[in-house]
Write an enzyme that holds these catalytic residues in place. Sequence first.
Site, PDB file in Angstrom:
ATOM      1  N   ASN A   9       0.885  -0.983   0.015  1.00 42.77           N
ATOM      2  CA  ASN A   9      -0.051   0.049  -0.030  1.00 42.77           C
ATOM      3  C   ASN A   9       1.075   1.087  -0.026  1.00 42.77           C
ATOM      4  OD1 ASN A   9      -1.884   2.165   0.542  1.00 42.77           O
ATOM      5  ND2 ASN A   9      -2.438   1.390   2.529  1.00 42.77           N
ATOM      6  N   LYS A  11       0.213   4.265  -0.175  1.00 42.61           N
ATOM      7  CA  LYS A  11      -0.573   5.400   0.586  1.00 42.61           C
ATOM      8  C   LYS A  11      -0.223   6.609  -0.493  1.00 42.61           C
ATOM      9  CE  LYS A  11       0.001   3.157   4.865  1.00 42.61           C
ATOM     10  NZ  LYS A  11      -0.226   3.205   6.355  1.00 42.61           N
ATOM     11  N   HIS A  95      -9.578   1.042   5.055  1.00 40.36           N
ATOM     12  CA  HIS A  95      -8.308   1.011   5.618  1.00 40.36           C
ATOM     13  C   HIS A  95      -8.607   2.060   6.954  1.00 40.36           C
ATOM     14  CE1 HIS A  95      -4.251   2.395   6.439  1.00 40.36           C
ATOM     15  NE2 HIS A  95      -3.738   1.348   5.680  1.00 40.36           N
ATOM     16  N   GLU A  97      -6.916   4.491   7.819  1.00 35.86           N
ATOM     17  CA  GLU A  97      -6.786   5.857   7.579  1.00 35.86           C
ATOM     18  C   GLU A  97      -7.992   6.318   7.126  1.00 35.86           C
ATOM     19  OE1 GLU A  97      -2.918   5.366   5.593  1.00 35.86           O
ATOM     20  OE2 GLU A  97      -2.238   4.811   7.520  1.00 35.86           O
ATOM     21  N   GLU A 167      -5.372  -5.273  10.492  1.00 36.53           N
ATOM     22  CA  GLU A 167      -4.147  -4.185  10.858  1.00 36.53           C
ATOM     23  C   GLU A 167      -4.514  -3.461  12.075  1.00 36.53           C
ATOM     24  OE1 GLU A 167      -2.330  -2.855   6.723  1.00 36.53           O
ATOM     25  OE2 GLU A 167      -4.192  -1.585   7.112  1.00 36.53           O
ATOM     26  N   GLY A 173       2.779   1.939  10.963  1.00 34.73           N
ATOM     27  CA  GLY A 173       3.548   3.132  10.880  1.00 34.73           C
ATOM     28  C   GLY A 173       4.309   3.473  12.028  1.00 34.73           C
ATOM     29  N   SER A 213       3.571  -2.544  10.319  1.00 36.75           N
ATOM     30  CA  SER A 213       4.790  -2.581  10.443  1.00 36.75           C
ATOM     31  C   SER A 213       5.733  -3.894   9.988  1.00 36.75           C
ATOM     32  CB  SER A 213       5.247  -2.305  11.968  1.00 36.75           C
ATOM     33  OG  SER A 213       4.876  -0.600  12.317  1.00 36.75           O
TER      34      SER A 213
HETATM   35  P1  13P Z   1       3.139   0.143   7.744  1.00 44.47           P
HETATM   36  O1  13P Z   1       3.578  -0.963   7.269  1.00 44.47           O
HETATM   37  O2  13P Z   1       3.778   1.284   7.251  1.00 44.47           O
HETATM   38  O3  13P Z   1       2.892   0.143   9.291  1.00 44.47           O
HETATM   39  O4  13P Z   1       1.667   0.386   7.126  1.00 44.47           O
HETATM   40  C1  13P Z   1       0.754  -0.500   7.262  1.00 44.47           C
HETATM   41  C2  13P Z   1      -0.663  -0.219   6.413  1.00 44.47           C
HETATM   42  O5  13P Z   1      -1.061   0.542   6.787  1.00 44.47           O
HETATM   43  C3  13P Z   1      -0.760  -1.010   5.346  1.00 44.47           C
HETATM   44  O6  13P Z   1      -2.170  -0.790   4.696  1.00 44.47           O
END
Ligand code: 13P
Length: 258
Positions: A9, A11, A95, A97, A167, A173, A213
């Site tokens: 992803n 982003k 997601h 976010e 997740e 992150g 992560s």
């Molecule tokens: P990270 O791998 O940066 O923690 O992000 C995970 C994520 O949100 C994937 O959709």
Amino acid sequence: MRKPLIAGNWKLNNNIAESVGLATAILDNLGCKNDVDIVIAPVFTAISAVAKVCTGSNIKIAGQNCHCIDAGAFTGEVSAPMLADAGCNYVILGHSERRQLFGETDCFINAKCYSALQAGLIPILCVGETEDERDKGEVFDVITRQITLALNEISQQQVEQMVIAYEPIWAIGTGKTATSNEAAEVHSFIRGVLSGLYSEQTANSIRIVYGGSVKPNNIAELMVEDDIDGALVGGASLKAADFSAIVNFPKSLKVAPR
Ligand code: 13P
């Protein structure tokens, strides 16, 4: 046996040229890999160009979101058929976010899943709890609600196409990965919820991937767990070498044609 799936992803990162560069590097590293399904999710504006680079290869493209209506007066939105038209096979939905920063509800995410399936896209449905919810012992309640509402009116044949991504929000992150035991416990719980909503056979056919992560140095210990079928990778998917190392997790741990 479920075939592992590793999705990157990206982003809100990379312009068109950078996205094409990253996709090309991933293709160079992983173009011959066929024991893992590989998916990358660029920003909307780069999807077409990246899809062109990956045409005919084993690297599939995902949108990072879509609207639940195919067309109309919805300024700023992109629909599922439009993503399919641009070259996507998958779309990431729900997601954290999107849920936290853009106010997406379970009901809205359900409508998006339905629309994506109608357009022939495979939804990667994301679920997961906040740190506060985990501290309060609410993980299973939150997951049950998110899965049950997102899959409302989704048929057995449809859900069998889908991928679920667990997740935990506190692991995204932050560099704080869930331990393989923590992740495996929730994955197994999700399979139980799917079994209750559909059947054990259906639940066993659905891939449940972990996100939060994931890095080259922790993928192997996650993948050893029976109920962890792959990963949704954020930060580490932005470097071709790291993403490739994740996709090339020690093969002996899981080999599975789907
Ligand atoms: P990270 O791998 O940066 O923690 O992000 C995970 C994520 O949100 C994937 O959709």
